[in-house]
Design an enzyme around this catalytic site. Structure first.
Site, PDB file in Angstrom:
ATOM      1  N   THR A 122       0.829  -1.211   0.000  1.00 29.30           N
ATOM      2  CA  THR A 122       0.000   0.000   0.000  1.00 29.30           C
ATOM      3  C   THR A 122       0.862   1.259   0.000  1.00 29.30           C
ATOM      4  O   THR A 122       0.398   2.324  -0.395  1.00 29.30           O
ATOM      5  CB  THR A 122      -0.912   0.045   1.246  1.00 29.30           C
ATOM      6  OG1 THR A 122      -0.122  -0.308   2.385  1.00 29.30           O
ATOM      7  CG2 THR A 122      -2.072  -0.914   1.124  1.00 29.30           C
ATOM      8  N   ASP A 173       9.592   1.317   4.829  1.00 32.55           N
ATOM      9  CA  ASP A 173      10.695   0.708   5.585  1.00 32.55           C
ATOM     10  C   ASP A 173      11.627   1.767   6.155  1.00 32.55           C
ATOM     11  O   ASP A 173      12.026   1.711   7.321  1.00 32.55           O
ATOM     12  CB  ASP A 173      11.505  -0.229   4.678  1.00 32.55           C
ATOM     13  CG  ASP A 173      10.660  -1.340   4.088  1.00 32.55           C
ATOM     14  OD1 ASP A 173       9.479  -1.451   4.468  1.00 32.55           O
ATOM     15  OD2 ASP A 173      11.183  -2.080   3.239  1.00 32.55           O
TER      16      ASP A 173
HETATM   17 MG    MG Z   1      14.454  -4.349   1.454  1.00 35.20          MG
END
Ligand code: MG
Ligand code: ADP
Length: 393
Positions: free
Chosen positions: A38, A174
């Site tokens: 997403t 991330d």
């Molecule tokens: Mg990665």
């Protein structure tokens, strides 16, 4: 940490001479509780930073070169800050040189450094060792140059580094959670506004268990980039079909829009769109369930997320499905799903605390029986985000 710091110092002295005045930064890996694929659709995600992290030891070297050694890869490399990363040399260096280049693209002036990388994040396992590496470097370079860069800007710079210089068109989740993670809280991030809310997450009565399938399918990055293209096509088509609504990203679609799209879109594009739209809705519900400590509701949403990733987005694989099915059959389990980009990597399971030991034991046994592979299993709690442990001097 002291053992690791000593190991880094020892390596640093061996390679570069003195470790006096060594700077240290660290950035954690992450596990995403829900909200998969997403982020690059400008939607919502709900990850936590975890205890596994990447630590960088660094010192300015008075030149325009960066000399870097990864203790994980047991390999050294060197590059100039004045050259665009060539992609030559070991692949992992692209992440380090990419961060340096992306920082400089953002007009941040850097100085040459010697560095040593040490990580406890499993590489390529879906816990984002790549972002942990990028973010620890993105704190080290400016620190060595004596400049301060705002964290949101750093998240985007690290994403840029991975997109442009490592060839992976990842979203910003991330890098963002590596920078903004907090102990005891999940990060509910709106990937459009880049605003986040910390959702308190107690792990007293229920815990998150991460199981690494130990499988890494080569398909991962090519299929990932393909999914992004299909999503872009979905946006174009949806904005044509739903003329009048402004659709700039799949984020702009609501579950109620889906019936109008089903007959118009080709079946594959429709399934991809349906995953993203329903997954965004699940993230919002999951954050509410988490606040209410309603683990049953949270578990149901995690299960639905897995089914959607498996059937609609088609990024699961037999090993991930096996791991999830095994978890589903265990006592005390509220929910389980694949986590990360897919095609291998990890699953995340929410389980009541008094069933953690039996879950870990049974999953290890059954997964080995079914696939012949030995999984790594981690019990995870939300941990703090990246930091400069000590600046170089
Ligand atoms: Mg990665
Ligand atoms: P994930 O982020 O899920 O671990 P990726 O494929 O996105 O998987 O990133 C893994 C890559 O990141 C590795 O192949 C390597 O190039 C780089 N990398 C991650 N950690 C390190 C490290 N400690 N030292 C050197 N390179 C690393």
């Amino acid at each position: 940490m002291l053992d690791r710091e000593n190991a880094i110092r020892l390596k640093f002295r061996e390679l570069y001479g003195s470790d006096q005045g060594l700077g240290l930064t660290r950035a954690p890996g992450r596990v995403n509780i829900i909200g998969e694929h997403t982020d690059y659709n400008q939607g919502y995600v709900l990850p936590i930073a975890i205890a596994q992290d990447t630590v960088v030891g660094f010192k300015p070297n008075g030149s325009r070169r960066v000399n870097v050694h990864s203790m994980t890869m047991e390999e050294s490399a060197s590059f100039s800050l004045d050259e665009t990363p060539s992609g030559e040399g070991p692949r992992w260096v692209r992440y380090v040189a990419g961060v340096a280049a992306a920082l400089q693209d953002a007009r941040i002036e850097l100085a040459g450094i010697d560095m040593v990388i040490h990580s406890t994040v499993p590489v390529g396992g879906g816990l984002s060792s790549s972002a942990a590496l990028e973010v620890s470097c993105a704190l080290a370079f400016p620190s060595a140059a004596g400049v301060d860069v705002e964290r949101k800007k750093l998240a985007l710079i690290c994403q840029d580094a991975e997109n442009k210089y490592a060839g992976m068109r990842c979203g910003v989740m991330d890098q963002y959670v590596a920078l903004f993670g907090r102990e005891g809280a999940a990060v509910k991030l709106d990937c459009r506004s880049l605003e986040h809310e910390l959702v308190p997450l107690s792990t007293e009565t229920a815990k998150f268990v991460v199981c690494d399938t130990s499988i890494r399918h080569e398909l991962a990055s090519s299929e990932y980039n393909k999914r992004r293209q299909t999503c872009e096509r979905g946006v174009q088509e949806a904005s044509r079909i739903l003329s009048g609504e402004s659709v700039n990203a799949l984020r702009d679609l609501e579950p109620g829009d889906l019936s109008g799209l089903e007959t118009e879109l080709d079946p594959v594009t429709f399934k991809r769109v349906r995953h993203v739209v329903t997954e965004n809705a699940r993230v919002l519900e999951a954050a509410r369930a988490m606040k209410a400590e309603n683990y049953i509701a949270l578990g149901v949403l995690m299960d639905a997320s897995h089914e959607s990733l498996r059937d609609d987005y088609e990024v699961s694989c037999p090993e991930l499905d096996a791991m999830v099915e095994i978890a589903w059959s265990q006592p005390g389990v509220y929910g389980s799903r694949m986590t990360g980009g897919g095609f291998g990597g990890c699953t995340i399971t929410l389980v009541s605390s008094d069933h953690v030991d039996s879950l870990c034991k049974n999953v290890a046994l059954s997964y080995r029986e079914r696939t012949g592979n030995v999984p790594s299993i981690y019990v995870c709690a939300p941990e703090k985000g990246a930091e400069v442990i000590s600046p170089a001097f």
